[in-house]
Design a protein around this motif. Structure first.
Motif, PDB file in Angstrom:
ATOM      1  N   GLN A   1     -57.563 -34.159 -10.848  1.00 39.45           N
ATOM      2  CA  GLN A   1     -56.855 -34.723  -9.700  1.00 39.45           C
ATOM      3  C   GLN A   1     -55.475 -35.241 -10.112  1.00 39.45           C
ATOM      4  O   GLN A   1     -54.494 -35.109  -9.365  1.00 39.45           O
ATOM      5  CB  GLN A   1     -57.696 -35.841  -9.081  1.00 39.45           C
ATOM      6  N   LEU A   2     -55.398 -35.880 -11.289  1.00 39.05           N
ATOM      7  CA  LEU A   2     -54.096 -36.334 -11.780  1.00 39.05           C
ATOM      8  C   LEU A   2     -53.141 -35.152 -11.975  1.00 39.05           C
ATOM      9  O   LEU A   2     -51.935 -35.233 -11.664  1.00 39.05           O
ATOM     10  CB  LEU A   2     -54.265 -37.096 -13.093  1.00 39.05           C
ATOM     11  N   ALA A   3     -53.658 -34.035 -12.496  1.00 33.68           N
ATOM     12  CA  ALA A   3     -52.820 -32.840 -12.692  1.00 33.68           C
ATOM     13  C   ALA A   3     -52.304 -32.323 -11.356  1.00 33.68           C
ATOM     14  O   ALA A   3     -51.143 -31.895 -11.228  1.00 33.68           O
ATOM     15  CB  ALA A   3     -53.612 -31.768 -13.421  1.00 33.68           C
ATOM     16  N   SER A   4     -53.140 -32.377 -10.345  1.00 33.49           N
ATOM     17  CA  SER A   4     -52.716 -31.923  -9.006  1.00 33.49           C
ATOM     18  C   SER A   4     -51.606 -32.810  -8.460  1.00 33.49           C
ATOM     19  O   SER A   4     -50.633 -32.323  -7.849  1.00 33.49           O
ATOM     20  CB  SER A   4     -53.911 -31.921  -8.051  1.00 33.49           C
ATOM     21  N   ILE A   5     -51.743 -34.140  -8.674  1.00 29.74           N
ATOM     22  CA  ILE A   5     -50.713 -35.061  -8.187  1.00 29.74           C
ATOM     23  C   ILE A   5     -49.387 -34.812  -8.912  1.00 29.74           C
ATOM     24  O   ILE A   5     -48.308 -34.772  -8.303  1.00 29.74           O
ATOM     25  CB  ILE A   5     -51.170 -36.522  -8.368  1.00 29.74           C
ATOM     26  N   LEU A   6     -49.452 -34.621 -10.226  1.00 28.00           N
ATOM     27  CA  LEU A   6     -48.243 -34.342 -10.994  1.00 28.00           C
ATOM     28  C   LEU A   6     -47.612 -33.013 -10.567  1.00 28.00           C
ATOM     29  O   LEU A   6     -46.374 -32.876 -10.496  1.00 28.00           O
ATOM     30  CB  LEU A   6     -48.568 -34.315 -12.492  1.00 28.00           C
TER      31      LEU A   6
ATOM     32  N   VAL B   1     -47.219 -42.681  -8.761  1.00 30.87           N
ATOM     33  CA  VAL B   1     -48.674 -42.862  -8.544  1.00 30.87           C
ATOM     34  C   VAL B   1     -49.456 -42.221  -9.681  1.00 30.87           C
ATOM     35  O   VAL B   1     -50.403 -42.801 -10.223  1.00 30.87           O
ATOM     36  CB  VAL B   1     -49.081 -42.272  -7.182  1.00 30.87           C
ATOM     37  N   ALA B   2     -49.046 -40.997 -10.068  1.00 31.09           N
ATOM     38  CA  ALA B   2     -49.752 -40.318 -11.153  1.00 31.09           C
ATOM     39  C   ALA B   2     -49.627 -41.089 -12.450  1.00 31.09           C
ATOM     40  O   ALA B   2     -50.601 -41.225 -13.215  1.00 31.09           O
ATOM     41  CB  ALA B   2     -49.194 -38.902 -11.320  1.00 31.09           C
ATOM     42  N   ALA B   3     -48.462 -41.644 -12.688  1.00 34.43           N
ATOM     43  CA  ALA B   3     -48.276 -42.424 -13.909  1.00 34.43           C
ATOM     44  C   ALA B   3     -49.129 -43.694 -13.893  1.00 34.43           C
ATOM     45  O   ALA B   3     -49.724 -44.080 -14.912  1.00 34.43           O
ATOM     46  CB  ALA B   3     -46.791 -42.769 -14.077  1.00 34.43           C
ATOM     47  N   MET B   4     -49.165 -44.370 -12.727  1.00 35.55           N
ATOM     48  CA  MET B   4     -49.958 -45.596 -12.627  1.00 35.55           C
ATOM     49  C   MET B   4     -51.439 -45.314 -12.866  1.00 35.55           C
ATOM     50  O   MET B   4     -52.112 -46.011 -13.632  1.00 35.55           O
ATOM     51  CB  MET B   4     -49.758 -46.226 -11.253  1.00 35.55           C
ATOM     52  N   PHE B   5     -51.950 -44.256 -12.197  1.00 40.02           N
ATOM     53  CA  PHE B   5     -53.366 -43.930 -12.371  1.00 40.02           C
ATOM     54  C   PHE B   5     -53.664 -43.488 -13.799  1.00 40.02           C
ATOM     55  O   PHE B   5     -54.731 -43.786 -14.348  1.00 40.02           O
ATOM     56  CB  PHE B   5     -53.801 -42.837 -11.388  1.00 40.02           C
TER      57      PHE B   5
ATOM     58  N   ARG C   1     -56.256 -45.353 -16.127  1.00 41.82           N
ATOM     59  CA  ARG C   1     -57.368 -44.590 -16.696  1.00 41.82           C
ATOM     60  C   ARG C   1     -57.414 -44.758 -18.206  1.00 41.82           C
ATOM     61  O   ARG C   1     -58.485 -44.925 -18.788  1.00 41.82           O
ATOM     62  CB  ARG C   1     -57.225 -43.117 -16.320  1.00 41.82           C
ATOM     63  N   LEU C   2     -56.245 -44.748 -18.830  1.00 40.39           N
ATOM     64  CA  LEU C   2     -56.215 -44.955 -20.274  1.00 40.39           C
ATOM     65  C   LEU C   2     -56.709 -46.356 -20.638  1.00 40.39           C
ATOM     66  O   LEU C   2     -57.435 -46.544 -21.627  1.00 40.39           O
ATOM     67  CB  LEU C   2     -54.787 -44.737 -20.799  1.00 40.39           C
ATOM     68  N   ASP C   3     -56.327 -47.358 -19.814  1.00 43.34           N
ATOM     69  CA  ASP C   3     -56.777 -48.730 -20.078  1.00 43.34           C
ATOM     70  C   ASP C   3     -58.285 -48.839 -19.912  1.00 43.34           C
ATOM     71  O   ASP C   3     -58.970 -49.498 -20.708  1.00 43.34           O
ATOM     72  CB  ASP C   3     -56.056 -49.687 -19.126  1.00 43.34           C
TER      73      ASP C   3
END
Length: 758
Positions: free
Chosen positions: A13-18, A50-54, A58-60
């Motif tokens: 989903q993150l890839a789709s947003i990017l 948004v993609a960067a924030m998520f 996610r990393l945190d």
């Protein structure tokens, strides 16, 4: 802001947003229209942020999850109970060795791991996980084919959950432990439904049964007795042993009726951890073995000890009982024995199994201390009730006899002047009849069947008026002290009988101090916030008025305390007391709705405590009214009386007494005769005088039938019992009064003439 419980986008989903952000930015660069290019630039920038924030969140979360997994591994590693670490979707992140061995290694989901142990685990796990998300932790008990699982879950944070799956059947005495023993065992619910059967029990029965009725030929299942079980090849004799479990469940063990030591010492080791107390004995009562549960129940039950040194109470030598059991001549069924020494307060139910080839016996023990205590309380209550019924019945019959004796004595006194030489003898008969009536009254007081005239009284005034008489009773060697609560509540009682209770207690206190001393009579308010359980009685919560009579006398031995309220029981020497004082006090207090208790120690005195329901002060009446004086009764009067009495001497006296007053008396010996007489419509009857208790129809029953045709007839009920024994029936009968036996000639005639004059 915490992200607990928030589902973050997956990598796809993150890839789709990017990708969408990249396309928007590329479109902005290629679009010649300035407004369209600006719009695409804003959309692309927003999606990229948004993609960067998520991605950062996610990393945190992954970082914190790795920390929680390491923490969970340190918690679960040494734990012998299977434990798992999972994410919010139930995927297993890690597990301890116990879980890997029991549920099949790491990986997969909790639902898959537990699906082999109970049906539909997904719903249970989801429910627990949602509760843990709200409350921090959750726990549930799940029934399985092998027993019960206790599932506990705790939230660790970062979408990580710690699970513990404890198999309760692995605890000693249940489940796998019972399977390992090879002894048939089952767990039953309060309604008789079988919740669990181990492998040995299923092999014995030939499958899994649902209820106890399907296992045992006869119910109820009694611990310590040999009962037949429906085995695969027919009925099988088994010795039933049972231990209580939580929630009303019963863990029932089916032992072979022969000794488990049939094959020597090795067989006995099989029942060492069985939670049923077992002893192995030889014919002389010497202990050859005792399992762990038996040693817990009887610490002195070591090999070499003798059963007679541990238990007693059979009423004959225990060695004889054991010898008869070894020879098959003993009476079947358990025996109740009491412990010796430090265990003397413990009562054990002991059941002997059949002897083995060596002639040794196995005894199954069951702690029956609480059961025997309740049984003793029930027997005591039954005994007191039976004594009360006996006392009431004897008093009723004596009242009939005394009515005839004193009545005919009254008739004789009418024909003798004071100068007559027989007059003194008649007076003696009359006085002794009255003394006998007083004694019968004490029996009725104990049986709570006497007549009480209840009124609301202030104990301070009552005891103050009684002080002068009490001081004369105690004599010069004894000091009487009265202490009252200044805010004492009032009570509803019979003043005369309550005074009698206090006098009896004070006289007993005086007799307990022949060398003198002090008697304290104290009153106070006693507010019970919760029910008080004492001496086989439960005092309800509420406001009570407490009266305590304390002495410094010789006291009462502990073994005599339970008997002090029984009639004719006395601790005094012969000729010094009738044994009716405390029994009378007991009956009066109980009939007044109260309680009486005694505390006493030899040589340290006694304290009798009375508890009566407290009441607020009655409102003072406004003004005073002078009661209307009763109408004078003439010496003779006219009227027809139907006298119904089954006791011929009483009927003869009553008929003569009424005829002396000029009344016409028609006699009947029972209700049927009375109704037959009244069947003549031409007969005029002004009043019925009837006994209450008679063979056939009782007094209230036949009177109700007669009043259908003669509704205005007056009624006088007479009885040797108290009025309250039929108060409800009398309340339904109009124009009726009660005259207790024994009554005098004047009492009867005056009552009848008064009713006729109404």
């Amino acid at each position: 802001m915490s992200d607990e419980g928030v589902a973050l986008p997956s990598p796809g989903q993150l890839a789709s947003i990017l990708g969408a952000a990249t396309l928007s930015l590329a479109g902005a660069a290629l679009t010649p229209d300035g407004y369209m290019a600006l719009s695409l630039l804003l959309v692309g920038s927003t999606l990229a942020c948004v993609a960067a924030m998520f991605a950062l969140r996610r990393l945190d979360r992954l970082r914190r999850r790795r920390q929680m997994v390491r923490l969970g591994q340190r918690i679960l590693g040494p734990d012998m109970v299977p434990g798992f670490l999972s994410d919010a979707q139930g995927a297993i992140l890690d597990c301890n060795p116990a879980a890997a061995q029991r549920f099949g290694g790491r990986g997969g989901s909790l639902t898959t791991a537990l699906s082999q142990h109970f049906a539909a685990p997904g719903r249970t796990l989801t429910r627990l996980r949602q509760r843990a998300m709200r409350e921090g932790s959750a726990q549930d008990m799940v029934a399985t084919r092998r027993g019960h699982l206790r599932i506990t879950v705790s939230g660790l944070g970062a979408g990580t959950y710690l699970w513990r799956v404890e198999d309760l059947s692995e605890r000693p005495g249940t489940g796998r432990a019972a399977d390992a023993l090879g002894l048939p065992m089952l767990t039953a619910g309060p309604s008789g439904t079988i919740l669990y059967m181990n492998e040995a029990c299923r092999a014995l029965i030939g499958g899994r049964a649902r209820t106890l009725e399907a296992v045992f030929e006869r119910l109820p299942v009694t611990p310590g007795q040999v009962q037949k079980v429906n085995g695969v090849s027919g009925p099988v004799d088994t010795l039933v042993a049972e231990i209580p479990a939580a929630g009303g469940r019963r863990e029932i063990y089916l032992l072979p009726p022969l000794s488990p030591a049939r094959s020597g010492g090795a067989g006995w080791s099989e029942v060492e951890i069985l939670p049923v107390p077992l002893l192995r004995l030889d014919r002389q009562g010497q202990l050859l073995g005792a399992n762990r549960a038996a040693r817990t129940l009887l610490p002195a039950a070591e090999p070499g000890a003798r059963l007679s040194d541990l238990l007693e109470g059979l009423g004959r030598p225990l060695i004889d009982w054991l010898a008869e059991a070894a020879e098959g001549r003993a009476v079947p069924g358990p025996q109740f024995l009491r412990g010796r020494g430090s265990q003397q307060d413990r009562v054990l139910q002991v059941t002997l199994g059949e002897p083995d080839e060596e002639g040794c016996l196995v005894a199954v023990l069951h702690d029956a201390t609480e059961y025997k205590s309740l049984e003793a309380q029930f027997v005591q209550a039954q005994k007191m009730q039976a004594i009360g019924q006996l006392a009431g019945g004897v008093a009723h019959d004596f009242n009939n006899l005394l009515t005839a004796i004193s009545g005919h004595c009254d008739l004789l006194l009418l024909r003798h002047d004071k100068d007559d030489q027989d007059y003194g003898d008649l007076i003696q008969i009359h006085q002794n009849a009255n003394r006998a009536a007083s004694l019968v009254g004490q029996l009725l007081a104990y049986s709570r069947k006497q007549n009480l005239m209840f009124e609301q009284i202030d104990l301070r005034d009552t005891l103050s008026d009684l002080t002068h008489l009490l001081n004369r009773l105690v004599g010069e060697k004894v000091v009487l002290t009265l202490n009252h609560d200044p805010d004492l509540c009032q009570v509803r009682a019979d003043r005369r009988h309550l005074e009698q209770v206090v006098m009896n207690l004070v006289v007993n206190a005086r007799d307990a101090m022949p060398e003198g001393g002090e008697i304290q009579v104290e009153t106070d308010n006693f507010d019970l916030e919760r029910p008080l359980e004492r001496d086989r009685a439960v005092v309800p919560a509420g406001l009570w008025v407490r009266i305590r009579v304390t002495d410094q006398g010789c006291g009462i031995p502990a073994e005599k305390l339970p008997k002090v309220f029984e009639p004719f029981y006395t601790t005094k020497r012969p000729g010094e007391g009738t044994g009716l004082g405390l029994s009378t006090a007991y009956g009066i207090v109980k009939q007044s709705g109260g309680y009486i208790f005694v505390d006493s120690e030899p040589e340290r005195g006694s304290c009798f405590t009375l508890l009566l329901p407290g009441r607020d002060a009655a409102p003072e009446s406004v003004g005073t009214t002078t009661p209307e004086p009763p109408k004078p009764i003439t010496r003779r009067s006219d009227g027809v009386v139907l006298l119904v009495e089954d006791e011929a001497p009483v009927r003869a006296f009553a008929a003569r007494a009424l005829r002396l007053r000029g009344l016409t008396v028609i006699e009947a010996e029972d209700a049927d005769a009375a109704l037959s007489i009244l069947s003549d419509p031409a007969l005029k009857v002004d009043i019925f005088v009837t006994d209450v208790i008679m063979p056939g129809k009782d007094g209230p029953t036949w009177v109700r039938e007669a009043l259908v045709e003669r509704p205005d007839t007056q009624v006088v009920f007479v009885s040797g019992y108290a009025e309250d024994t039929f108060a409800e029936q009398q309340a339904e009968i109009p124009n009726s009064v009660f005259l207790p036996k024994p009554f005098s000639l004047t009492d009867l005639a005056t009552t009848v003439q008064t009713r006729i004059a109404c």
